[in-house]
Design a protein around this motif. Structure first.
Motif, mmCIF file in Angstrom:
data_model
loop_
_atom_site.group_PDB
_atom_site.id
_atom_site.type_symbol
_atom_site.label_atom_id
_atom_site.label_comp_id
_atom_site.label_asym_id
_atom_site.label_seq_id
_atom_site.Cartn_x
_atom_site.Cartn_y
_atom_site.Cartn_z
ATOM 1 N N ALA A 230 0.829 -1.210 0.000
ATOM 2 C CA ALA A 230 0.000 0.000 0.000
ATOM 3 C C ALA A 230 0.858 1.252 0.000
ATOM 4 O O ALA A 230 0.618 2.190 -0.767
ATOM 5 C CB ALA A 230 -0.928 -0.001 1.213
ATOM 6 N N LEU A 231 1.874 1.285 0.859
ATOM 7 C CA LEU A 231 2.737 2.460 0.957
ATOM 8 C C LEU A 231 3.472 2.711 -0.354
ATOM 9 O O LEU A 231 3.471 3.843 -0.868
ATOM 10 C CB LEU A 231 3.746 2.282 2.091
ATOM 11 N N PHE A 232 4.064 1.675 -0.916
ATOM 12 C CA PHE A 232 4.858 1.881 -2.128
ATOM 13 C C PHE A 232 3.989 2.117 -3.359
ATOM 14 O O PHE A 232 4.413 2.811 -4.285
ATOM 15 C CB PHE A 232 5.828 0.721 -2.335
ATOM 16 N N MET A 233 2.765 1.592 -3.366
ATOM 17 C CA MET A 233 1.866 1.917 -4.471
ATOM 18 C C MET A 233 1.462 3.388 -4.406
ATOM 19 O O MET A 233 1.383 4.067 -5.439
ATOM 20 C CB MET A 233 0.621 1.027 -4.455
ATOM 21 N N VAL A 234 1.202 3.887 -3.200
ATOM 22 C CA VAL A 234 0.859 5.303 -3.038
ATOM 23 C C VAL A 234 2.042 6.183 -3.434
ATOM 24 O O VAL A 234 1.866 7.203 -4.116
ATOM 25 C CB VAL A 234 0.411 5.588 -1.590
ATOM 26 N N VAL A 235 3.247 5.817 -3.016
ATOM 27 C CA VAL A 235 4.446 6.575 -3.400
ATOM 28 C C VAL A 235 4.583 6.613 -4.924
ATOM 29 O O VAL A 235 4.851 7.664 -5.509
ATOM 30 C CB VAL A 235 5.708 5.957 -2.756
ATOM 31 N N ASP A 236 4.373 5.472 -5.551
ATOM 32 C CA ASP A 236 4.442 5.399 -7.010
ATOM 33 C C ASP A 236 3.380 6.296 -7.649
ATOM 34 O O ASP A 236 3.644 6.991 -8.636
ATOM 35 C CB ASP A 236 4.255 3.945 -7.460
ATOM 36 N N ALA A 237 2.180 6.290 -7.070
ATOM 37 C CA ALA A 237 1.088 7.111 -7.607
ATOM 38 C C ALA A 237 1.372 8.601 -7.424
ATOM 39 O O ALA A 237 1.063 9.415 -8.310
ATOM 40 C CB ALA A 237 -0.225 6.738 -6.927
ATOM 41 N N VAL A 238 1.971 8.988 -6.288
ATOM 42 C CA VAL A 238 2.332 10.397 -6.057
ATOM 43 C C VAL A 238 3.319 10.857 -7.132
ATOM 44 O O VAL A 238 3.192 11.963 -7.680
ATOM 45 C CB VAL A 238 2.945 10.588 -4.653
ATOM 46 N N LYS A 239 4.278 10.013 -7.455
ATOM 47 C CA LYS A 239 5.260 10.365 -8.490
ATOM 48 C C LYS A 239 4.577 10.539 -9.835
ATOM 49 O O LYS A 239 4.854 11.497 -10.565
ATOM 50 C CB LYS A 239 6.333 9.280 -8.582
ATOM 51 N N ARG A 240 3.679 9.616 -10.168
ATOM 52 C CA ARG A 240 3.004 9.708 -11.469
ATOM 53 C C ARG A 240 2.020 10.866 -11.517
ATOM 54 O O ARG A 240 1.794 11.446 -12.584
ATOM 55 C CB ARG A 240 2.300 8.385 -11.783
ATOM 56 N N ALA A 241 1.443 11.215 -10.361
ATOM 57 C CA ALA A 241 0.499 12.337 -10.305
ATOM 58 C C ALA A 241 1.227 13.677 -10.245
ATOM 59 O O ALA A 241 0.616 14.733 -10.438
ATOM 60 C CB ALA A 241 -0.413 12.193 -9.088
ATOM 61 N N THR B 19 0.334 15.753 -4.718
ATOM 62 C CA THR B 19 -0.686 15.164 -3.852
ATOM 63 C C THR B 19 -2.087 15.743 -4.054
ATOM 64 O O THR B 19 -2.929 15.647 -3.160
ATOM 65 C CB THR B 19 -0.276 15.320 -2.377
ATOM 66 N N ASP B 20 -2.322 16.355 -5.213
ATOM 67 C CA ASP B 20 -3.697 16.746 -5.521
ATOM 68 C C ASP B 20 -4.561 15.490 -5.422
ATOM 69 O O ASP B 20 -4.282 14.475 -6.084
ATOM 70 C CB ASP B 20 -3.780 17.333 -6.933
ATOM 71 N N LYS B 21 -5.584 15.522 -4.587
ATOM 72 C CA LYS B 21 -6.320 14.301 -4.258
ATOM 73 C C LYS B 21 -6.993 13.652 -5.462
ATOM 74 O O LYS B 21 -7.027 12.432 -5.593
ATOM 75 C CB LYS B 21 -7.328 14.591 -3.144
ATOM 76 N N GLN B 22 -7.534 14.461 -6.360
ATOM 77 C CA GLN B 22 -8.169 13.889 -7.543
ATOM 78 C C GLN B 22 -7.132 13.223 -8.444
ATOM 79 O O GLN B 22 -7.329 12.107 -8.935
ATOM 80 C CB GLN B 22 -8.915 14.979 -8.325
ATOM 81 N N ALA C 27 -4.293 8.383 -10.338
ATOM 82 C CA ALA C 27 -3.029 7.671 -10.524
ATOM 83 C C ALA C 27 -3.079 6.282 -9.882
ATOM 84 O O ALA C 27 -2.570 5.305 -10.452
ATOM 85 C CB ALA C 27 -1.871 8.480 -9.954
ATOM 86 N N ILE C 28 -3.694 6.170 -8.698
ATOM 87 C CA ILE C 28 -3.835 4.858 -8.056
ATOM 88 C C ILE C 28 -4.674 3.947 -8.945
ATOM 89 O O ILE C 28 -4.329 2.782 -9.175
ATOM 90 C CB ILE C 28 -4.462 4.987 -6.660
ATOM 91 N N GLU C 29 -5.763 4.478 -9.456
ATOM 92 C CA GLU C 29 -6.655 3.693 -10.306
ATOM 93 C C GLU C 29 -5.982 3.273 -11.613
ATOM 94 O O GLU C 29 -6.335 2.248 -12.204
ATOM 95 C CB GLU C 29 -7.925 4.495 -10.617
ATOM 96 N N ALA C 30 -4.989 4.045 -12.056
ATOM 97 C CA ALA C 30 -4.287 3.752 -13.314
ATOM 98 C C ALA C 30 -3.055 2.867 -13.109
ATOM 99 O O ALA C 30 -2.293 2.637 -14.052
ATOM 100 C CB ALA C 30 -3.875 5.065 -13.983
ATOM 101 N N THR D 112 -2.790 -4.579 -11.020
ATOM 102 C CA THR D 112 -3.243 -3.762 -12.138
ATOM 103 C C THR D 112 -4.656 -3.283 -11.817
ATOM 104 O O THR D 112 -5.618 -4.066 -11.871
ATOM 105 C CB THR D 112 -3.228 -4.541 -13.463
ATOM 106 N N MET D 113 -4.763 -2.024 -11.433
ATOM 107 C CA MET D 113 -6.066 -1.438 -11.090
ATOM 108 C C MET D 113 -6.780 -0.969 -12.358
ATOM 109 O O MET D 113 -6.174 -0.853 -13.426
ATOM 110 C CB MET D 113 -5.873 -0.252 -10.151
ATOM 111 N N SER D 114 -8.051 -0.676 -12.225
ATOM 112 C CA SER D 114 -8.833 -0.131 -13.336
ATOM 113 C C SER D 114 -10.076 0.529 -12.758
ATOM 114 O O SER D 114 -10.377 0.367 -11.568
ATOM 115 C CB SER D 114 -9.237 -1.249 -14.315
#
Length: 393
Positions: free
Chosen positions: A328-339, A342-345, A350-353, A365-367
């Motif tokens: 969970a932590l590293f997926m969120v970190v990865d999503a923050v980088k891709r986003a 930290t804009d919540k939307q 990014a998490i969903e993608a 693999t989320m969707s």
């Protein structure tokens, strides 16, 4: 004749205003830098104490360990992580209150937790209303079905566990099954999923027994199962009760093969159940058999590294429950980088993608229609042999 003092006053005011403006302008780069360096606030609610502490304690230790490491390495996008963590003591009402605090007072960017299905379901409506991404560390399918835009989860679902176990039973020629489930959120959801799957697979549920999460003797239910035509038994629950089931099962000298779910995929289960755990089978992430994975397995390195780090620093055996917090932590970190922040939307999107994220619990693999991101292939069937987990091939 006296001169009107007003122009002089106005001039002085103008000079002061200009000086203040220049001073403010000079500070703008510093303010921007400070803003850019604001910490990434990750909230967490885990059951570090109480009946579900076997889930939450390794999760807390994992989060604290890796946040410290990430910050020591420079943080994420040049920003440090601030972990705001609360212990719900295995109480859904407390989880609900802490979620409100995380959103309203702590103003976190994302929330991880809770450890249990009941606590997660108490948290989800608030996260949805506030549009704060929530990544659960609990397993039941109801957490993400139907899909809630801001709610995700890391553990394999109860449905997947039932599917893995029933398929294994069927492959061994067992068509008549006994189900023993607890009355908590995970057990209730798991029971529902197991009954539906068994019917669709042409398997007969000859006994459908339940027990309380705090029961200390489950002999009556097992006695009924022993005298039934059941060829195998599935225990669906969490906590210490499944270990009591294992001991009662051994005391009754039962012969039907005994299965549990990934809720017991921990050496803590073996420790509590003792020799009664021998021969029990269950679905598990790759983490518990990390060192035995083939070198080419994409999960080997991340699983071996996490197991080594956790056991070295926490001085405890690694568990799949801490593994969910790791992922969970590293997926969120990865999503923050891709986003890009930290804009919540954008972070939610990014998490969903997330695609092909390799964790210790599986490859995610989320969707828009799947906020778990795993399928049954993320499970390995393991058996307790000689006080350790061995993969069943």
């Amino acid at each position: 004749m006296k001169l009107d003092p007003q122009p002089t006053s106005r001039l002085r005011i103008g000079r002061r205003a200009a000086t203040a403006w220049l001073a403010g302008a000079a500070l703008l780069p510093l303010a921007s830098t400070a803003l850019a360096a604001d910490p990434i606030k990750i909230g967490a609610v885990v059951s570090a104490t109480g009946p579900a502490s076997f889930l939450g304690d390794p999760q807390q230790k994992t989060l604290e360990m890796y946040v410290k490491q990430i910050n020591a390495a420079g943080g994420v996008l040049g920003r440090k992580i601030e972990l705001v963590l609360y212990d719900d003591a295995s109480d859904a009402n407390k989880a609900n209150a802490f979620t409100r605090r995380l959103i309203m007072q702590d103003e976190v960017d994302v929330i991880l937790g809770a450890s249990t299905t009941g606590s997660t379901m108490a948290m989800a409506p608030q996260a949805e209303a506030a549009k704060v991404p929530l990544v659960s560390l609990a397993a039941a399918s109801v957490i993400v079905e139907p899909v809630k835009p801001y709610v995700f989860k890391m553990p394999h679902s109860d449905r997947m566990a039932a599917q893995k176990v029933l398929a294994e039973m069927k492959a061994r020629g067992f068509s008549q099954v006994a189900l023993l489930s607890d009355t908590g959120g995970f057990g209730k959801s798991g029971r529902t999923e197991t009954l539906k799957l068994a019917e669709s697979m042409g398997m007969k549920m000859v006994e459908d027994q339940t027990y309380g999460e705090k029961d200390t003797d489950i002999t009556p239910q097992l006695t009924k199962i022993k005298s039934s035509p059941a060829q195998a038994i599935l225990v669906f629950g969490t906590g210490q009760a499944p270990a009591i089931v294992a001991r009662n099962y051994q005391q009754l000298a039962m012969k039907q093969p005994l299965y549990t779910t990934h809720g017991q995929a921990s050496t803590e289960f073996i420790r509590i159940a003792g020799k009664s755990s021998e021969g029990i089978r269950m679905p598990s992430p790759a983490l518990l058999i990390a060192s035995a994975l083939p070198a080419a397995d994409p999960q080997k390195k991340v699983s071996v590294d996490y197991a080594k780090e956790f056991e070295t620093q926490a001085k405890l055996d690694v568990s799949t429950f801490g593994g969910y917090a790791h992922d969970a932590l590293f997926m969120v970190v990865d999503a923050v980088k891709r986003a890009g922040g930290t804009d919540k939307q954008k972070l939610r999107d990014a998490i969903e993608a997330t695609k092909g994220f390799v964790g210790v619990s599986g490859i995610y693999t989320m969707s828009p229609t799947d906020h778990m991101g795993l399928d049954v292939s993320a499970f390995r069937m393991v058996e307790v042999q000689g006080g350790a987990f061995k993969e069943v091939r």
